[in-house]
Design a protein around this motif. Structure first.
Motif, PDB file in Angstrom:
ATOM      1  N   ARG A 106     -10.589   5.424  15.757  1.00 57.31           N
ATOM      2  CA  ARG A 106     -11.736   4.780  16.615  1.00 57.31           C
ATOM      3  C   ARG A 106     -12.141   3.510  16.399  1.00 57.31           C
ATOM      4  NH1 ARG A 106     -13.469   2.754  19.774  1.00 57.31           N
ATOM      5  NH2 ARG A 106     -14.495   3.224  21.809  1.00 57.31           N
ATOM      6  N   LEU A 107     -12.923   3.742  14.257  1.00 54.02           N
ATOM      7  CA  LEU A 107     -13.454   2.402  14.449  1.00 54.02           C
ATOM      8  C   LEU A 107     -13.381   1.754  12.829  1.00 54.02           C
ATOM      9  CD1 LEU A 107     -16.849   4.778  14.425  1.00 54.02           C
ATOM     10  CD2 LEU A 107     -16.186   3.840  16.123  1.00 54.02           C
ATOM     11  N   GLN A 108     -13.160   0.673  12.992  1.00 55.70           N
ATOM     12  CA  GLN A 108     -12.447  -0.418  11.976  1.00 55.70           C
ATOM     13  C   GLN A 108     -13.192   0.257  10.795  1.00 55.70           C
ATOM     14  OE1 GLN A 108     -10.692  -2.884  12.492  1.00 55.70           O
ATOM     15  NE2 GLN A 108     -10.005  -2.117  10.219  1.00 55.70           N
ATOM     16  N   ASN A 109     -14.042   0.947  10.920  1.00 54.49           N
ATOM     17  CA  ASN A 109     -15.045   0.748   9.093  1.00 54.49           C
ATOM     18  C   ASN A 109     -14.283   2.598   8.592  1.00 54.49           C
ATOM     19  OD1 ASN A 109     -16.235   3.320  10.729  1.00 54.49           O
ATOM     20  ND2 ASN A 109     -17.717   2.510   9.834  1.00 54.49           N
ATOM     21  N   GLN A 110     -13.340   3.360   9.310  1.00 59.16           N
ATOM     22  CA  GLN A 110     -12.854   4.905   9.192  1.00 59.16           C
ATOM     23  C   GLN A 110     -11.675   4.090   7.788  1.00 59.16           C
ATOM     24  OE1 GLN A 110     -13.373   5.780  13.200  1.00 59.16           O
ATOM     25  NE2 GLN A 110     -11.816   7.482  11.905  1.00 59.16           N
ATOM     26  N   SER A 111     -10.472   2.632   8.044  1.00 58.22           N
ATOM     27  CA  SER A 111      -9.354   2.073   7.284  1.00 58.22           C
ATOM     28  C   SER A 111     -10.006   2.296   5.651  1.00 58.22           C
ATOM     29  CB  SER A 111      -9.063   0.875   7.527  1.00 58.22           C
ATOM     30  OG  SER A 111     -10.484   0.020   7.507  1.00 58.22           O
ATOM     31  N   GLN A 112     -11.689   2.201   4.977  1.00 54.83           N
ATOM     32  CA  GLN A 112     -11.483   1.346   4.204  1.00 54.83           C
ATOM     33  C   GLN A 112     -10.895   2.640   3.007  1.00 54.83           C
ATOM     34  OE1 GLN A 112     -12.693  -0.453   2.862  1.00 54.83           O
ATOM     35  NE2 GLN A 112     -11.606  -0.129   0.793  1.00 54.83           N
ATOM     36  N   VAL A 113     -11.052   4.345   3.705  1.00 54.95           N
ATOM     37  CA  VAL A 113     -10.602   5.745   2.693  1.00 54.95           C
ATOM     38  C   VAL A 113      -8.950   5.838   2.762  1.00 54.95           C
ATOM     39  CG1 VAL A 113     -10.656   7.173   5.288  1.00 54.95           C
ATOM     40  CG2 VAL A 113     -10.857   7.846   2.178  1.00 54.95           C
ATOM     41  N   PHE A 114      -8.355   5.398   3.958  1.00 56.40           N
ATOM     42  CA  PHE A 114      -6.782   5.162   3.732  1.00 56.40           C
ATOM     43  C   PHE A 114      -6.758   4.073   3.037  1.00 56.40           C
ATOM     44  CE2 PHE A 114      -7.849   6.731   7.981  1.00 56.40           C
ATOM     45  CZ  PHE A 114      -7.537   8.257   7.789  1.00 56.40           C
ATOM     46  N   GLU A 115      -7.477   2.590   3.363  1.00 57.61           N
ATOM     47  CA  GLU A 115      -7.008   1.180   2.188  1.00 57.61           C
ATOM     48  C   GLU A 115      -7.012   1.803   0.864  1.00 57.61           C
ATOM     49  OE1 GLU A 115      -8.122  -2.419   3.147  1.00 57.61           O
ATOM     50  OE2 GLU A 115      -9.206  -1.440   5.086  1.00 57.61           O
ATOM     51  N   ASP A 116      -8.529   2.620   0.342  1.00 57.89           N
ATOM     52  CA  ASP A 116      -8.489   3.570  -0.968  1.00 57.89           C
ATOM     53  C   ASP A 116      -6.651   3.634  -1.140  1.00 57.89           C
ATOM     54  OD1 ASP A 116     -10.499   1.479  -0.916  1.00 57.89           O
ATOM     55  OD2 ASP A 116     -11.559   2.784  -0.810  1.00 57.89           O
ATOM     56  N   VAL A 117      -6.356   4.932  -0.986  1.00 55.53           N
ATOM     57  CA  VAL A 117      -5.856   6.076  -1.265  1.00 55.53           C
ATOM     58  C   VAL A 117      -4.363   4.928  -1.630  1.00 55.53           C
ATOM     59  CG1 VAL A 117      -5.135   8.206  -0.910  1.00 55.53           C
ATOM     60  CG2 VAL A 117      -7.357   7.323  -0.884  1.00 55.53           C
ATOM     61  N   PHE A 118      -3.974   4.797  -0.212  1.00 59.12           N
ATOM     62  CA  PHE A 118      -2.797   4.492  -0.227  1.00 59.12           C
ATOM     63  C   PHE A 118      -2.279   2.933  -1.358  1.00 59.12           C
ATOM     64  CE2 PHE A 118      -2.060   4.805   4.899  1.00 59.12           C
ATOM     65  CZ  PHE A 118      -1.789   5.767   4.432  1.00 59.12           C
ATOM     66  N   LEU A 119      -3.533   2.599  -1.477  1.00 55.28           N
ATOM     67  CA  LEU A 119      -3.624   1.435  -2.442  1.00 55.28           C
ATOM     68  C   LEU A 119      -2.909   2.139  -4.292  1.00 55.28           C
ATOM     69  CD1 LEU A 119      -3.762  -2.068  -3.125  1.00 55.28           C
ATOM     70  CD2 LEU A 119      -6.079  -1.631  -3.709  1.00 55.28           C
ATOM     71  N   LYS A 120      -4.246   3.345  -4.181  1.00 58.17           N
ATOM     72  CA  LYS A 120      -3.835   3.506  -5.595  1.00 58.17           C
ATOM     73  C   LYS A 120      -2.330   4.259  -5.762  1.00 58.17           C
ATOM     74  CE  LYS A 120      -5.371   6.099  -9.755  1.00 58.17           C
ATOM     75  NZ  LYS A 120      -5.274   4.839 -10.587  1.00 58.17           N
ATOM     76  N   ASN A 121      -2.282   4.577  -4.692  1.00 59.57           N
ATOM     77  CA  ASN A 121      -0.511   5.471  -4.344  1.00 59.57           C
ATOM     78  C   ASN A 121       0.589   4.653  -4.222  1.00 59.57           C
ATOM     79  OD1 ASN A 121      -0.952   8.562  -4.680  1.00 59.57           O
ATOM     80  ND2 ASN A 121      -2.876   8.060  -3.799  1.00 59.57           N
ATOM     81  N   GLN A 122       0.779   2.811  -4.109  1.00 59.54           N
ATOM     82  CA  GLN A 122       1.379   2.997  -4.147  1.00 59.54           C
ATOM     83  C   GLN A 122       2.430   2.768  -2.915  1.00 59.54           C
ATOM     84  OE1 GLN A 122       3.769   2.462  -7.371  1.00 59.54           O
ATOM     85  NE2 GLN A 122       2.786   1.292  -8.657  1.00 59.54           N
ATOM     86  N   ILE A 123       1.575   3.035  -1.949  1.00 59.18           N
ATOM     87  CA  ILE A 123       1.711   2.702  -0.430  1.00 59.18           C
ATOM     88  C   ILE A 123       1.719   1.719   0.277  1.00 59.18           C
ATOM     89  CG2 ILE A 123       1.803   4.084   1.856  1.00 59.18           C
ATOM     90  CD1 ILE A 123       2.868   5.638   0.361  1.00 59.18           C
ATOM     91  N   PRO A 124       2.503   0.695   0.629  1.00 54.32           N
ATOM     92  CA  PRO A 124       2.654  -0.854   1.503  1.00 54.32           C
ATOM     93  C   PRO A 124       2.270  -0.355   2.665  1.00 54.32           C
ATOM     94  CG  PRO A 124       4.759  -0.306   1.866  1.00 54.32           C
ATOM     95  CD  PRO A 124       3.670   1.095   0.775  1.00 54.32           C
ATOM     96  N   TYR A 125       0.578  -1.455   2.471  1.00 53.32           N
ATOM     97  CA  TYR A 125      -0.129  -1.346   4.224  1.00 53.32           C
ATOM     98  C   TYR A 125      -0.348  -2.205   4.505  1.00 53.32           C
ATOM     99  CZ  TYR A 125      -5.048  -1.407   1.987  1.00 53.32           C
ATOM    100  OH  TYR A 125      -4.756  -1.452   1.375  1.00 53.32           O
ATOM    101  N   GLU A 126      -0.875  -2.312   5.944  1.00 53.67           N
ATOM    102  CA  GLU A 126      -1.213  -3.390   6.571  1.00 53.67           C
ATOM    103  C   GLU A 126      -2.275  -3.060   7.149  1.00 53.67           C
ATOM    104  OE1 GLU A 126       0.817  -7.639   7.807  1.00 53.67           O
ATOM    105  OE2 GLU A 126       2.861  -5.967   8.057  1.00 53.67           O
ATOM    106  N   VAL A 127      -4.007  -3.795   7.799  1.00 60.98           N
ATOM    107  CA  VAL A 127      -4.465  -3.429   8.363  1.00 60.98           C
ATOM    108  C   VAL A 127      -5.404  -4.433   9.274  1.00 60.98           C
ATOM    109  CG1 VAL A 127      -7.362  -2.856   8.299  1.00 60.98           C
ATOM    110  CG2 VAL A 127      -6.519  -2.791   5.901  1.00 60.98           C
ATOM    111  N   SER A 128      -5.275  -4.126  10.765  1.00 66.78           N
ATOM    112  CA  SER A 128      -5.228  -4.889  11.527  1.00 66.78           C
ATOM    113  C   SER A 128      -6.531  -5.035  11.805  1.00 66.78           C
ATOM    114  CB  SER A 128      -4.577  -4.261  12.921  1.00 66.78           C
ATOM    115  OG  SER A 128      -5.063  -5.315  14.021  1.00 66.78           O
ATOM    116  N   MET A 129      -6.529  -6.228  11.567  1.00 64.20           N
ATOM    117  CA  MET A 129      -8.282  -7.072  11.523  1.00 64.20           C
ATOM    118  C   MET A 129      -8.478  -8.256  11.564  1.00 64.20           C
ATOM    119  SD  MET A 129     -11.102  -5.458   8.475  1.00 64.20           S
ATOM    120  CE  MET A 129     -10.441  -6.709   6.590  1.00 64.20           C
ATOM    121  N   LYS A 130      -9.318  -8.673  12.382  1.00 66.15           N
ATOM    122  CA  LYS A 130      -9.547 -10.435  12.663  1.00 66.15           C
ATOM    123  C   LYS A 130     -10.425 -10.569  11.303  1.00 66.15           C
ATOM    124  CE  LYS A 130     -10.163 -14.236  15.887  1.00 66.15           C
ATOM    125  NZ  LYS A 130     -10.880 -14.258  17.208  1.00 66.15           N
TER     126      LYS A 130
END
Length: 698
Positions: free
Chosen positions: A340-364
């Motif tokens: 729901r909120l943009q700042n909720q993405s940070q925990v997913f970004e941190d853990v995905f990066l550490k575990n080599q899951i390729p991701y993109e964040v939709s953020m202007k």
């Protein structure tokens, strides 16, 4: 081309809409019903069957992405189309901008054709400059943006009286004058000014075609009305169940307004091609207008509902789940995580990066958010528009970049145009003559001698230099693609970047990249994925706590949008410990609204989870010592709190309207009670009329 083949591929509802030639036609398109297909087919049909030139059509969208998709589909269907024929195809703002630049007499409003587009925040900078210069009395400056919006809406002189007894209305008039003087328009000005000039224009498109019409605000509806002449036909497509932008002006009664204003015929596109039947059945629970939602696909799998301890716990789970799905043949790009909120993405970004899951964040990612680029774009703005006083002042007096002249001295220098006292000012002043034939980014960089001005001894020097080169490369490529003279192309780029932003660090979502997409529910609109995870379905997040019925209904429509992005599989999750202010532990009522036969409860409440292992994962997920310490301390506190809460007794109460609830906090005067279907309510103890029941243990 054989356009009739395209028509044969349409279903009966789509074909009826395409062939309809009423003076005005409003199409209610259910989610996933092929509205973009209908829009492009309509354009092709009008062009080939009815001999309507592309230049005689105005096609309006709400995003640049949607406009480009329509253009790309048209070019794919008809390779003979030249892009210059599609100048009337674009967002409301880009079409209005094109009219102001190329067709309408902006000089009547005091502007020149070289006017620049600025973002709302830049208008606020101008306001603060005027307040200081004119020594105005303005109260509640922390709410100045909102106050200016409200004051600008008042048209009658009798209404222009400040309830705070300050100079707000004088400020509004001075801002308007200053924008004309500096040759600048905001997004809102573009529509306001085009509407004024269209009043006296003879421009008469044969067709106006509108995508996502439900998102229209008053200015956009006025724009449609000013464009529409007696012989102009109107065709609009939208979904009233996807009105999710009322906070930025869109209104619920657009369909009613257009239908009755233009005596429009109303059609529907009821068939959803996207989602499985079980997903559609769940989505129906959140329809507010009683419309049909038909699907043609198989039932599909049940909706999975999971309980996670907290967002970090869920991120770790998603790593394993996504790897499993990818191993089974599902592309990363077919998976999306919504919140729901943009700042909720940070925990997913941190853990995905550490575990080599390729991701993109939709953020202007706005240029304004990157200090060196904010400085650089203002340098370019002043170079192509010497009247842009606020940009020139920012560049010369910036404390981090440039010559760092004191603000008072910079202001005097600009007002008196003492060019010889500032080498950088001299460079900007000579730019139009010296750089009219620039072709490469390096030429621009060297012309301004930027190495001298971006803190060559600072730790950020290399990053700043790289960012500037990235921006200049984008600009020079843009000018080449547009086949324009450099200065004209630069003006066009600056205006375009103000309207749409600039993708410097690849933060925009792209289906061309095989990556998991992370985005807010708002950003998910218009997209689709095979596997969708909607996270944090806790009251206080999904839905947010609301005060008005209209806000609550919009939250439901937003959740409906999220559900219907899923084609094949859908997972919903909620947290025992949400970690977000005002979010309530446990599943929100939205989960209770789903039919039980559609749900597969696959709760992950933490049974069997090694707390030591979880602690280790947290430490590994952070790659810096300081972050590691914060994570460990946070985990220890969460574990202690969870164990403490588990041992507590719950105090229950009964309310006549809300039923049985549990007390989640209280002090000497106030009780906070959570009710299953109504969320958290506050009561004054002395007047609550609550009946206290027995204690129960978790």
């Amino acid at each position: 081309m054989d356009y009739k083949k395209e028509l044969e591929r349409l279903n009966e509802y789509q074909r009826e809409a395409v062939l309809n030639e009423s003076e005005a036609c409003i199409v209610k398109a259910n989610v996933g019903s092929g509205k973009t297909t209908v829009l492009t087919s309509k354009v092709i049909y009008l062009h080939y069957e009815k001999n309507v030139s592309y230049k005689d059509m105005i096609v309006l969208t709400f995003t640049n992405k949607a406009a480009n998709e329509i253009k790309e589909r048209l070019v794919a269907l008809d390779s003979s189309i030249q892009l210059e024929q599609l100048e009337g195809f674009g967002t409301f703002h880009s079409v209005a901008l094109n009219l102001l630049k190329n067709s309408l007499p902006v000089d009547k409003l005091g502007y020149t054709k070289e006017f620049m587009v600025i973002e709302p925040e830049e208008e606020l900078d101008i306001a603060l400059e005027i307040i200081q210069e004119e020594k105005l009395t303005i109260k509640y400056k922390n709410r100045l943006k909102k106050r200016l919006e409200q004051a600008s809406c008042l048209e009658k002189e009798g209404e222009k009286v400040s309830k705070y007894n300050d100079d707000i209305f004088k400020l509004v008039d001075l801002i308007k004058e200053e924008k004309v003087k500096q040759n600048k328009m905001t997004f809102e000005d573009i529509l306001k000014n085009v509407n004024i000039l269209l009043e006296h224009s003879e421009a008469a498109p044969k067709w106006i075609i509108i995508d996502e019409v439900q998102d229209s605000d008053k200015l956009q509806l006025d724009f449609i009305d000013k464009l529409k002449r007696p012989d102009t036909k109107l065709f609009a497509v939208g979904d009233p169940n996807q009105v999710i932008y009322s906070w930025r002006g869109s209104t619920l009664n657009v369909f009613y307004t257009l239908k009755h204003k233009y005596m429009a015929k109303e059609l529907t596109l009821p068939i959803n091609y996207r989602s499985s039947t079980s997903i559609l059945e769940a989505a129906r629970c959140f329809l507010l207008d009683g419309s049909e939602l038909k699907g043609i696909r198989e039932t599909g799998s049940n909706i999975i509902v999971k309980n996670h301890y907290n967002p970090f716990n869920e991120a770790c789970y998603l790593v394993d789940k996504i790897k499993e799905l990818h191993s089974s043949g599902i592309k990363y790009s077919e998976m999306a995580v919504f919140y729901r909120l943009q700042n909720q993405s940070q925990v997913f970004e941190d853990v995905f990066l550490k575990n080599q899951i390729p991701y993109e964040v939709s953020m202007k990612k706005n240029i304004r958010d990157i200090p060196v680029l904010n400085w650089m774009i203002k340098l370019l703005r002043f170079s192509i528009n010497p009247n842009d006083f606020s940009s020139g002042l920012y560049v010369i007096s910036n404390k981090d970049y440039g010559e760092r002249i004191k603000e008072a001295a910079a202001r005097k220098l600009l007002k008196e145009q003492v060019i010889e006292k500032s080498e950088l000012y001299s460079k900007m002043h000579s730019f139009l003559n010296a750089c009219s034939y620039v072709k490469e980014a390096k030429e621009l960089y060297n012309y301004f001698q930027l190495d001298k001005y971006i803190r060559p001894t600072s730790a950020s020097y290399e990053d700043d230099k790289e960012a500037i080169y990235a921006l200049l490369d984008i600009i020079t490529e843009y000018v080449k693609e547009k086949e324009m003279q450099f200065v004209d192309g630069l003006r066009d780029f600056v205006n375009s970047s103000a309207l749409y932003g600039v993708n410097i660090f690849k933060k925009d979502i792209s289906n061309d990249n095989d990556t998991v997409k992370l985005m807010t529910l708002h950003a998910s609109k218009g997209l689709e994925f095979s596997y969708v995870f909607i996270t944090g379905v806790n009251y206080g997040l999904i839905p947010l706590q609301t005060r008005a019925m209209e806000e609550e209904e919009e939250e439901m429509r937003l959740f409906f949008v999220g559900l219907t992005r899923a084609k094949d599989c859908l997972e919903l999750s909620y947290y025992t410990n949400p970690d977000y202010h005002r979010a309530v532990p446990g599943e929100s009522r939205y989960i209770h609204m789903l039919p039980q036969q559609l749900i597969q409860n696959d709760n992950n409440k933490g049974e069997g989870v090694s707390l030591q292992e979880l602690k280790k994962q947290i430490i590994e997920a952070r790659n810096q010592e300081q972050e590691e310490e914060v994570a460990v301390e946070g985990l220890a506190e969460n574990i202690e709190n969870a164990e403490s809460e588990a041992a507590k007794a719950i105090r229950k109460v009964k309310h006549k309207k809300y039923g049985i609830g549990k007390v989640i906090s209280e002090d000497d005067m106030i009780l906070e009670v959570e009710f299953e279907n109504y969320g958290v309510k506050e009561f004054v103890k002395a007047f609550s009329e609550l009946e206290f029941l027995e204690f129960s243990v978790l």
